[in-house]
Design a protein around this motif. Structure first.
Motif, mmCIF file in Angstrom:
data_model
loop_
_atom_site.group_PDB
_atom_site.id
_atom_site.type_symbol
_atom_site.label_atom_id
_atom_site.label_comp_id
_atom_site.label_asym_id
_atom_site.label_seq_id
_atom_site.Cartn_x
_atom_site.Cartn_y
_atom_site.Cartn_z
ATOM 1 N N SER A 33 9.648 12.173 35.155
ATOM 2 C CA SER A 33 9.083 12.419 33.829
ATOM 3 C C SER A 33 9.534 11.366 32.820
ATOM 4 O O SER A 33 8.944 11.236 31.752
ATOM 5 C CB SER A 33 9.503 13.801 33.335
ATOM 6 O OG SER A 33 10.907 13.831 33.141
ATOM 7 N N GLY A 34 10.586 10.620 33.156
ATOM 8 C CA GLY A 34 11.121 9.631 32.234
ATOM 9 C C GLY A 34 11.798 10.270 31.034
ATOM 10 O O GLY A 34 11.985 9.634 30.004
ATOM 11 N N ARG A 35 12.135 11.570 31.156
ATOM 12 C CA ARG A 35 12.780 12.242 30.017
ATOM 13 C C ARG A 35 14.284 12.345 30.236
ATOM 14 O O ARG A 35 14.769 12.202 31.359
ATOM 15 C CB ARG A 35 12.218 13.653 29.850
ATOM 16 C CG ARG A 35 10.735 13.652 29.603
ATOM 17 C CD ARG A 35 10.271 15.033 29.231
ATOM 18 N NE ARG A 35 8.805 15.032 29.205
ATOM 19 C CZ ARG A 35 8.095 16.007 28.667
ATOM 20 N NH1 ARG A 35 8.690 17.055 28.144
ATOM 21 N NH2 ARG A 35 6.779 15.945 28.671
ATOM 22 N N GLU A 36 14.971 12.646 29.159
ATOM 23 C CA GLU A 36 16.419 12.810 29.279
ATOM 24 C C GLU A 36 16.809 14.272 29.357
ATOM 25 O O GLU A 36 17.913 14.615 29.750
ATOM 26 C CB GLU A 36 17.123 12.133 28.102
ATOM 27 C CG GLU A 36 16.999 10.634 28.219
ATOM 28 C CD GLU A 36 17.800 9.892 27.179
ATOM 29 O OE1 GLU A 36 18.319 10.549 26.252
ATOM 30 O OE2 GLU A 36 17.892 8.666 27.299
ATOM 31 N N GLN A 37 15.873 15.124 28.932
ATOM 32 C CA GLN A 37 16.159 16.551 28.987
ATOM 33 C C GLN A 37 14.880 17.308 29.310
ATOM 34 O O GLN A 37 13.802 16.935 28.850
ATOM 35 C CB GLN A 37 16.720 17.021 27.646
ATOM 36 C CG GLN A 37 17.511 18.297 27.763
ATOM 37 C CD GLN A 37 17.481 19.104 26.486
ATOM 38 O OE1 GLN A 37 17.025 18.636 25.447
ATOM 39 N NE2 GLN A 37 17.949 20.329 26.576
ATOM 40 N N VAL A 38 15.017 18.356 30.112
ATOM 41 C CA VAL A 38 13.858 19.176 30.468
ATOM 42 C C VAL A 38 14.231 20.643 30.316
ATOM 43 O O VAL A 38 15.345 21.043 30.640
ATOM 44 C CB VAL A 38 13.405 18.887 31.918
ATOM 45 C CG1 VAL A 38 12.386 19.906 32.382
ATOM 46 C CG2 VAL A 38 12.817 17.492 32.027
ATOM 47 N N GLU A 39 13.268 21.426 29.803
ATOM 48 C CA GLU A 39 13.516 22.860 29.631
ATOM 49 C C GLU A 39 13.025 23.608 30.869
ATOM 50 O O GLU A 39 11.928 23.343 31.355
ATOM 51 C CB GLU A 39 12.746 23.333 28.398
ATOM 52 C CG GLU A 39 13.008 24.749 27.996
ATOM 53 C CD GLU A 39 12.298 25.074 26.681
ATOM 54 O OE1 GLU A 39 12.931 24.960 25.620
ATOM 55 O OE2 GLU A 39 11.099 25.422 26.728
#
Ligand SMILES: [Zn+2]
Length: 677
Positions: free
Chosen positions: A107-113
């Motif tokens: 996802s290229g994100r640093e945080q996911v819920e």
């Protein structure tokens, strides 16, 4: 009929259905009922009455139409509009961390819920609603094609037959919720209870029971099984836009569905892991069985972006609780002869700690199991223990073989009495049929003295074996004739333990509750519950001995298999001899104090039920009568107050009429029920 009255009826029907649906939702989905059950029943009966007067107004979504006609033949195949996927599994923290790292990277994100919910041990199903009405329900099958079990699914009271409209009065034109059909632990226990009383096969676990219940040919049987439902996923039509998985669950809930419970939103894998640990500990306390925790990316757009591998979604994973396992080596395989004659292979293991206890033996069930798991004497094996279940061998590690291992061969004769063994007609069990087999007698003795039976402490396996092998005990009566000298010289016995045992035997001989004694006898199919019922009904051992099969199976809760077994037992010459011996020893039985039955509407009244009732089962009617303080008898006599007569009532009705008893047909009985406060 005038057009006007039809319009009135149709309006009334609509109002009643809406009201019933509302209260059903409050009861089954929100668990916050607003009205008493009796008030609900009144509304329901009113609807039935109007529908009966206007059958042309009955529609399939009416709450009265949950239980339909029997299904003939096979369940039709259904191709799922959206395939049902299965989830990849994680068994530890590392595997969860790997999953999380993959999600972050892709996802290229640093945080996911994450949305974290319970993994309920049931059966996956897919539902289709069109124009707000329940259309179709299917099992998961292979994920693409399942079976049409709509008729059975609609009997589940928490499944909405029509959707609740939104504030503007609109319902979605198309909806495809997916979820899990399950049986609560309480419903499972009750079902197995009933199976036992009917002498039918017991279900191994709630999951099997739920699966079996959903594939019944008769929806009335499914309806009686008390299945329940949780929705945990689904597809909605394109005009509905929902940002997250948790918002989707809320949307389903507003439409009237029971949704996955205990959903928690987590911002880190740390928090997810805490929840996994928590349910690993507290799971056994839940009212339904779970086998893990499901972790889903909460953002639906991100779910879509992550997509699927060839097998699983990349945005979800199931964490499975570990069953406690350990490695050991099979030193030998011995045979255990049970009191029913079943000869079971047992693995004698190098002792190992497992689930809090030292394990040195594990069951191998039967020869088929040994072959299937490729087990040899000398093998290193994985053993497993879950809950209260006896330890079992899961598999062998054949790569660890040294060439010294031996195959296990079933002997042709019983290891205890050397008589020929016979395979069971249905199943892989092999039995010793010799009634005087010392192996069987030892098993019977252990059952006889067990806690729910005669409750005699200090008579363990080793002592039982010595008593049988030295010929000191050939039946239960011999136990009570043992002398101090006979016991004190046995292995591992001393003066104190001998005195203690003799005193307990003495106490039991002079005063034992009859239902305990009956259970202790180990009559086939007669458990604790059945023993209690038999004693309550017949009141003495003599009366029970004289009873015929019909009189026994007339007891509410006793099936024909139990009745037949009881009659056979008391007719057997060895039983007659045993009871004579016990009588000669001065055996005294005590009877249970009768339950308080006074002050209830039907206290002191006795009933006989005969024939088939159309609006309820006979057991249901009997239950109601007993709840009101009345008693249900099996035979007609002048002492009976009421005879309830259903369809095809036979000789009992003739006899009742001859005696001039109060006879109620079904309609009169229903009236009677209504009139009883
Ligand atoms: Zn034998």
């Amino acid at each position: 009929m005038s057009g006007e009255s039809l319009i009135t009826a149709s309006t009334q029907i609509e109002q009643l259905r809406a009201e019933l649906q509302y209260h059903n939702y409050r009861y089954y989905v929100l668990d916050q009922p607003e009205i008493a059950d009796t008030a609900y029943d009144r509304l329901y009966r009113r609807l039935v009455e109007i529908e009966q007067a206007h059958p042309e107004l009955i529609t399939p979504d009416s709450p009265t139409q949950r239980v339909g006609a029997k299904i003939s033949g096979k369940f039709a195949p259904v191709t799922h509009a959206v395939p049902l996927f299965s989830l990849d599994n994680a068994f530890n923290r590392e595997e969860l961390d790997e999953f999380h790292a993959r999600v972050l990277k892709l996802s290229g994100r640093e945080q996911v819920e994450y949305a974290v919910e319970l993994k309920i041990d049931g059966l996956a199903i897919s539902l289709t609603y069109a124009a707000g009405l329940f259309q179709l329900g299917a099992t998961r099958g292979d994920g693409s094609v399942g079976e049409d079990v709509s008729a059975n699914l609609r009997t589940i009271r928490s499944l909405p037959l029509r959707l609740i409209p939104n504030a503007q009065g609109a319902v979605p034109q198309w909806l495809n919720p997916c979820g899990e059909v399950y049986l609560s632990k309480a419903a499972f226990a009750q079902l197995n209870h009933e199976q036992m009383a009917k002498g039918q096969k017991l279900f191994a676990n709630p999951r099997n029971a739920a699966a079996g219940s959903l594939r019944q040919q008769d929806p009335a049987i499914t309806a009686a099984r008390k299945l329940d439902l949780f929705i945990y996923a689904g597809s909605v039509s394109e005009e509905v836009s929902l940002p997250t998985h948790s918002a989707m669950l809320a949307y389903f809930r507003e439409l009237g569905f029971p949704t996955s419970p205990y959903v928690q939103i987590c911002q880190s894998m740390e928090a997810v892991w805490d929840i996994c640990q928590k349910w690993g500990q507290e799971g056994p306390e839940l009212p339904f069985a779970i086998d893990g925790v499901v972790i889903k990316v909460n953002d639906l757009a991100l779910q879509k972006e992550l997509g699927f591998t060839s097998k699983f979604p990349r945005w979800a994973i199931a964490y499975k609780f570990p069953a406690e396992q350990a490695l050991s080596r099979i030193q030998n395989i011995t045979l255990q002869v049970g009191r029913t004659g079943a000869v079971t292979p047992v693995a004698e293991l190098e002792p190992v700690f497992l689930a809090g206890s030292l394990v040195s033996r594990a069951t191998l069930h039967n020869q088929e199991e040994i072959r299937r798991k490729d087990i040899m004497i000398g093998d290193v094996v994985v053993i497993q223990k879950a809950g209260e279940i006896i330890p079992e061998v899961v598999r062998s590690l054949s790569e660890k073989r040294t060439g010294q291992e031996r195959l296990f061969e079933y002997p042709a004769v019983c290891p205890k009495c050397s008589q020929l063994l016979y395979p069971d007609a249905n199943g892989p069990i092999i039995r010793c049929l010799n009634e005087t087999c010392p192996g069987r007698l030892k098993g019977a003795l252990q059952h006889f003295v067990s806690r729910n039976a005669m409750d005699i402490e200090g008579l363990g396996e080793a002592l039982a074996e010595q008593l049988v092998e030295q010929g000191l005990v050939k039946d239960f009566a011999d136990l009570f004739a043992l002398s101090y000298e006979q016991i004190v010289n046995l292995e591992r016995m001393g003066p104190k333990s001998t005195e203690n045992l003799l005193q307990q035997l003495q106490e039991r001989r002079l005063n034992v509750p009859l239902e305990r004694f009956l259970f202790a006898l180990g009559i086939r199919h007669v458990g604790k519950e059945a023993s209690q019922l038999l004693v309550e009904h017949f009141g003495s051992l003599e009366a029970l001995q004289l009873a015929d099969q019909e009189a026994i199976q007339a007891i509410h809760g006793i099936g024909p298999q139990i009745a037949e077994s009881v009659v056979q037992f008391f007719q057997s010459p060895s039983t007659v001899l045993l009871l004579q011996k016990l009588d000669g020893l001065g055996f005294c039985f005590s009877l249970p104090e009768s339950r308080p039955r006074e002050g209830l509407p039907l206290s002191g009244k006795s009933f006989v039920l005969t024939g088939t009732l159309s609006s309820m089962g006979r057991s249901e009617a009997a239950e109601w009568i007993e709840k009101q303080g009345g008693s249900v008898k099996g035979t007609i006599s002048s002492k009976i107050d009421y005879v309830i007569v259903g369809d095809k009532a036979g000789s009992k009705l003739d006899k009742a009429l001859k005696l001039g008893l109060n006879v109620l047909d079904e309609a009169a009985f229903l009236e009677f029920m209504r009139g009883t406060p």
